[in-house]
Design a protein around this motif. Structure first.
Motif, PDB file in Angstrom:
ATOM      1  N   ARG A  21       0.832  -1.211   0.000  1.00 55.08           N
ATOM      2  CA  ARG A  21       0.000   0.000   0.000  1.00 55.08           C
ATOM      3  C   ARG A  21       0.864   1.257   0.000  1.00 55.08           C
ATOM      4  NH1 ARG A  21      -4.776   0.361   4.302  1.00 55.08           N
ATOM      5  NH2 ARG A  21      -5.437  -1.372   2.957  1.00 55.08           N
ATOM      6  N   GLU A  22       1.902   1.241   0.832  1.00 56.16           N
ATOM      7  CA  GLU A  22       2.783   2.407   0.887  1.00 56.16           C
ATOM      8  C   GLU A  22       3.488   2.623  -0.443  1.00 56.16           C
ATOM      9  OE1 GLU A  22       6.356   4.285   3.661  1.00 56.16           O
ATOM     10  OE2 GLU A  22       6.103   2.114   3.543  1.00 56.16           O
ATOM     11  N   ALA A  23       3.844   1.544  -1.124  1.00 51.53           N
ATOM     12  CA  ALA A  23       4.531   1.654  -2.410  1.00 51.53           C
ATOM     13  C   ALA A  23       3.696   2.438  -3.413  1.00 51.53           C
ATOM     14  CB  ALA A  23       4.849   0.266  -2.956  1.00 51.53           C
ATOM     15  N   ILE A  24       2.387   2.198  -3.429  1.00 51.05           N
ATOM     16  CA  ILE A  24       1.503   2.903  -4.350  1.00 51.05           C
ATOM     17  C   ILE A  24       1.432   4.382  -3.981  1.00 51.05           C
ATOM     18  CG2 ILE A  24      -0.860   3.094  -5.184  1.00 51.05           C
ATOM     19  CD1 ILE A  24       0.698   0.711  -6.301  1.00 51.05           C
ATOM     20  N   GLU A  25       1.343   4.681  -2.681  1.00 56.79           N
ATOM     21  CA  GLU A  25       1.294   6.069  -2.231  1.00 56.79           C
ATOM     22  C   GLU A  25       2.574   6.810  -2.619  1.00 56.79           C
ATOM     23  OE1 GLU A  25       0.700   5.923   1.944  1.00 56.79           O
ATOM     24  OE2 GLU A  25      -1.360   5.195   1.844  1.00 56.79           O
ATOM     25  N   LEU A  26       3.705   6.155  -2.407  1.00 55.63           N
ATOM     26  CA  LEU A  26       4.992   6.780  -2.744  1.00 55.63           C
ATOM     27  C   LEU A  26       5.108   7.010  -4.247  1.00 55.63           C
ATOM     28  CD1 LEU A  26       7.388   4.752  -0.414  1.00 55.63           C
ATOM     29  CD2 LEU A  26       6.743   7.158  -0.164  1.00 55.63           C
ATOM     30  N   ALA A  27       4.680   6.039  -5.034  1.00 50.78           N
ATOM     31  CA  ALA A  27       4.768   6.166  -6.489  1.00 50.78           C
ATOM     32  C   ALA A  27       3.908   7.322  -6.986  1.00 50.78           C
ATOM     33  CB  ALA A  27       4.345   4.859  -7.154  1.00 50.78           C
ATOM     34  N   ALA A  28       2.689   7.428  -6.463  1.00 46.90           N
ATOM     35  CA  ALA A  28       1.803   8.512  -6.889  1.00 46.90           C
ATOM     36  C   ALA A  28       2.400   9.873  -6.551  1.00 46.90           C
ATOM     37  CB  ALA A  28       0.432   8.356  -6.230  1.00 46.90           C
ATOM     38  N   ALA A  29       2.965  10.001  -5.346  1.00 47.30           N
ATOM     39  CA  ALA A  29       3.572  11.272  -4.940  1.00 47.30           C
ATOM     40  C   ALA A  29       4.796  11.594  -5.785  1.00 47.30           C
ATOM     41  CB  ALA A  29       3.944  11.216  -3.460  1.00 47.30           C
ATOM     42  N   VAL A 118      -0.680  11.190 -18.800  1.00 43.72           N
ATOM     43  CA  VAL A 118      -1.583  10.075 -19.113  1.00 43.72           C
ATOM     44  C   VAL A 118      -0.948   8.743 -18.724  1.00 43.72           C
ATOM     45  CG1 VAL A 118      -2.758   8.826 -20.970  1.00 43.72           C
ATOM     46  CG2 VAL A 118      -2.702  11.337 -20.981  1.00 43.72           C
ATOM     47  N   ALA A 119       0.329   8.583 -19.070  1.00 42.57           N
ATOM     48  CA  ALA A 119       0.979   7.278 -18.943  1.00 42.57           C
ATOM     49  C   ALA A 119       1.324   6.904 -17.507  1.00 42.57           C
ATOM     50  CB  ALA A 119       2.238   7.247 -19.807  1.00 42.57           C
ATOM     51  N   LEU A 120       1.788   7.855 -16.705  1.00 40.91           N
ATOM     52  CA  LEU A 120       2.189   7.501 -15.344  1.00 40.91           C
ATOM     53  C   LEU A 120       1.008   7.029 -14.483  1.00 40.91           C
ATOM     54  CD1 LEU A 120       4.959  10.141 -14.539  1.00 40.91           C
ATOM     55  CD2 LEU A 120       5.233   7.695 -14.971  1.00 40.91           C
ATOM     56  N   PRO A 121      -0.151   7.683 -14.534  1.00 44.36           N
ATOM     57  CA  PRO A 121      -1.298   7.124 -13.796  1.00 44.36           C
ATOM     58  C   PRO A 121      -1.721   5.743 -14.313  1.00 44.36           C
ATOM     59  CG  PRO A 121      -1.680   9.445 -14.288  1.00 44.36           C
ATOM     60  CD  PRO A 121      -0.453   9.030 -15.056  1.00 44.36           C
ATOM     61  N   ALA A 122      -1.606   5.537 -15.626  1.00 43.96           N
ATOM     62  CA  ALA A 122      -1.947   4.224 -16.181  1.00 43.96           C
ATOM     63  C   ALA A 122      -0.988   3.160 -15.663  1.00 43.96           C
ATOM     64  CB  ALA A 122      -1.918   4.278 -17.707  1.00 43.96           C
ATOM     65  N   PHE A 157      10.821   0.974  -9.798  1.00 42.60           N
ATOM     66  CA  PHE A 157      10.252   1.992 -10.674  1.00 42.60           C
ATOM     67  C   PHE A 157      10.169   3.345  -9.969  1.00 42.60           C
ATOM     68  CE2 PHE A 157       7.658  -0.783 -13.869  1.00 42.60           C
ATOM     69  CZ  PHE A 157       8.848  -1.362 -14.290  1.00 42.60           C
ATOM     70  N   THR A 158       9.780   3.335  -8.694  1.00 37.86           N
ATOM     71  CA  THR A 158       9.671   4.592  -7.949  1.00 37.86           C
ATOM     72  C   THR A 158      11.048   5.178  -7.670  1.00 37.86           C
ATOM     73  OG1 THR A 158       7.621   3.808  -6.940  1.00 37.86           O
ATOM     74  CG2 THR A 158       8.709   5.669  -5.891  1.00 37.86           C
ATOM     75  N   ARG A 159      12.001   4.337  -7.313  1.00 35.79           N
ATOM     76  CA  ARG A 159      13.369   4.834  -7.123  1.00 35.79           C
ATOM     77  C   ARG A 159      13.916   5.457  -8.404  1.00 35.79           C
ATOM     78  NH1 ARG A 159      16.717   0.035  -4.042  1.00 35.79           N
ATOM     79  NH2 ARG A 159      15.479  -0.060  -2.115  1.00 35.79           N
ATOM     80  N   ASP A 160      13.563   4.856  -9.546  1.00 39.23           N
ATOM     81  CA  ASP A 160      14.046   5.360 -10.826  1.00 39.23           C
ATOM     82  C   ASP A 160      13.562   6.793 -11.055  1.00 39.23           C
ATOM     83  OD1 ASP A 160      15.406   4.826 -13.407  1.00 39.23           O
ATOM     84  OD2 ASP A 160      13.400   5.029 -14.245  1.00 39.23           O
ATOM     85  N   VAL A 161      12.281   7.033 -10.800  1.00 35.02           N
ATOM     86  CA  VAL A 161      11.741   8.391 -10.957  1.00 35.02           C
ATOM     87  C   VAL A 161      12.406   9.342  -9.958  1.00 35.02           C
ATOM     88  CG1 VAL A 161       9.654   9.808 -10.804  1.00 35.02           C
ATOM     89  CG2 VAL A 161       9.551   7.549 -11.873  1.00 35.02           C
ATOM     90  N   PHE A 162      12.583   8.883  -8.721  1.00 34.14           N
ATOM     91  CA  PHE A 162      13.240   9.683  -7.686  1.00 34.14           C
ATOM     92  C   PHE A 162      14.651  10.090  -8.116  1.00 34.14           C
ATOM     93  CE2 PHE A 162      16.039   9.241  -3.827  1.00 34.14           C
ATOM     94  CZ  PHE A 162      15.720  10.454  -3.234  1.00 34.14           C
ATOM     95  N   ALA A 163      15.439   9.123  -8.595  1.00 31.43           N
ATOM     96  CA  ALA A 163      16.806   9.422  -9.031  1.00 31.43           C
ATOM     97  C   ALA A 163      16.807  10.358 -10.236  1.00 31.43           C
ATOM     98  CB  ALA A 163      17.546   8.129  -9.359  1.00 31.43           C
ATOM     99  N   HIS A 164      15.860  10.171 -11.150  1.00 25.12           N
ATOM    100  CA  HIS A 164      15.811  11.037 -12.331  1.00 25.12           C
ATOM    101  C   HIS A 164      15.357  12.457 -11.974  1.00 25.12           C
ATOM    102  CE1 HIS A 164      17.147   8.117 -15.107  1.00 25.12           C
ATOM    103  NE2 HIS A 164      16.072   7.369 -15.083  1.00 25.12           N
ATOM    104  N   ARG A 165      14.574  12.601 -10.919  1.00 22.96           N
ATOM    105  CA  ARG A 165      14.258  13.953 -10.452  1.00 22.96           C
ATOM    106  C   ARG A 165      15.526  14.672 -10.009  1.00 22.96           C
ATOM    107  NH1 ARG A 165      10.901  14.328  -5.806  1.00 22.96           N
ATOM    108  NH2 ARG A 165      10.920  16.548  -6.324  1.00 22.96           N
ATOM    109  N   ILE A 166      16.427  13.936  -9.376  1.00 23.62           N
ATOM    110  CA  ILE A 166      17.706  14.522  -8.976  1.00 23.62           C
ATOM    111  C   ILE A 166      18.560  14.826 -10.196  1.00 23.62           C
ATOM    112  CG2 ILE A 166      19.862  14.081  -7.710  1.00 23.62           C
ATOM    113  CD1 ILE A 166      18.178  12.499  -5.689  1.00 23.62           C
TER     114      ILE A 166
END
Length: 262
Positions: A21-29, A118-122, A157-166
């Motif tokens: 559940r937390e993984a989904i919350e973190l990914a959405a944020a 569109v793609a990230l929520p999907a 997948f969430t770590r990947d977005v986090f690292a790419h934000r940096i």
């Protein structure tokens, strides 16, 4: 979402792992933060070279978009997997990533953002559906070995977005906007890295990802620097020597040379 304890020093070994559940919350944020970061960029920043050289900021965004669009379309997924298989002898992940970027070169920055919205929520919807059954599906990746589809979807997948934000913030010369989601992802990366290395360090970090973190007993060395730079080191983007090390430098550098999966 699990809240990190407000104490002077966080022992990462004592932190719980990220649950479904937390993984989904973190990914959405994290997805929302990534899109907001891209929207705030001036036009010139999109052509800036990132730590993922030779990728530009636009290339990084196109890569994230490529992964998300592969989840939206079985045809696109097979197309990308074919590229990965063709690159099996060298690096299948790099081959797939290169295809994602090359086939989206024609998009403008605005178009990249629109398609990400569109793609990230999907992709998140797919992750919700596959998280539980994905625990039974083995997955091999040369970057982090044998794992499960759930681990890749819930964590990597969430770590990947986090690292790419940096990556984007570093290239654009902007300060990373940090929320509780980023701190939780960062601490979980340190927990994972500590488990893999059995390191014995203290991290004293400043900048937007500031904080003091204990790895093991913390008696061998103290490592100081920006929290975002530590992410860059653990993701293989920055040399460990760029951090300030007090104590047994040789052992600390050997531990810091072990990457954390992103």
């Amino acid at each position: 979402m699990y809240r990190l304890p407000v104490i002077n020093e966080t022992d990462v070994r004592a932190l719980p792992g990220i649950g479904r559940r937390e993984a989904i919350e973190l990914a959405a944020a994290e997805n929302a933060a990534f899109i907001a970061e891209l929207k705030a960029l001036p036009p010139v920043a999109w052509d800036g070279i990132t730590d993922c050289d030779p990728w530009t900021v636009k290339d990084v965004a196109a890569h994230v978009l490529g992964w998300a669009e592969a989840a939206m379309s079985w045809r696109e997924f097979r197309h990308q997997m074919a590229a990965a298989l063709r690159g099996w002898r060298s690096n299948p992940v790099h081959a797939q990533n290169a295809l994602q970027v090359e086939e989206r070169k024609h998009l403008t920055p605005d178009e990249v953002v629109e398609r990400l919205e569109v793609a990230l929520p999907a992709l998140l919807c797919l992750r919700r559906r596959l998280s539980l059954p994905g625990r039974l599906i083995p997955l091999y990746n040369p970057l982090f070995g044998l794992t499960t589809l759930s681990f890749a979807m819930d964590v990597i997948f969430t770590r990947d977005v986090f690292a790419h934000r940096i990556d984007v913030a570093t290239s654009a010369g902007t300060e990373l906007s940090v929320g509780p989601n980023d701190r939780r992802i960062f601490a979980d990366c340190l927990r994972h890295w500590a488990r893999n290395t059995q390191a014995n360090l203290r991290f004293e970090l400043d900048g937007p990802l500031d904080g003091n973190y204990l790895i093991g007993k913390g008696s061998v060395a103290s490592v100081r620097g920006r929290g975002t730079d530590l992410v860059r080191v653990l993701a293989g983007r920055l040399a460990p020597e760029e951090l300030t090390i007090e104590g047994d430098r040789e052992r600390a550098l050997a531990w810091l040379a072990v990457p954390c999966p992103f």
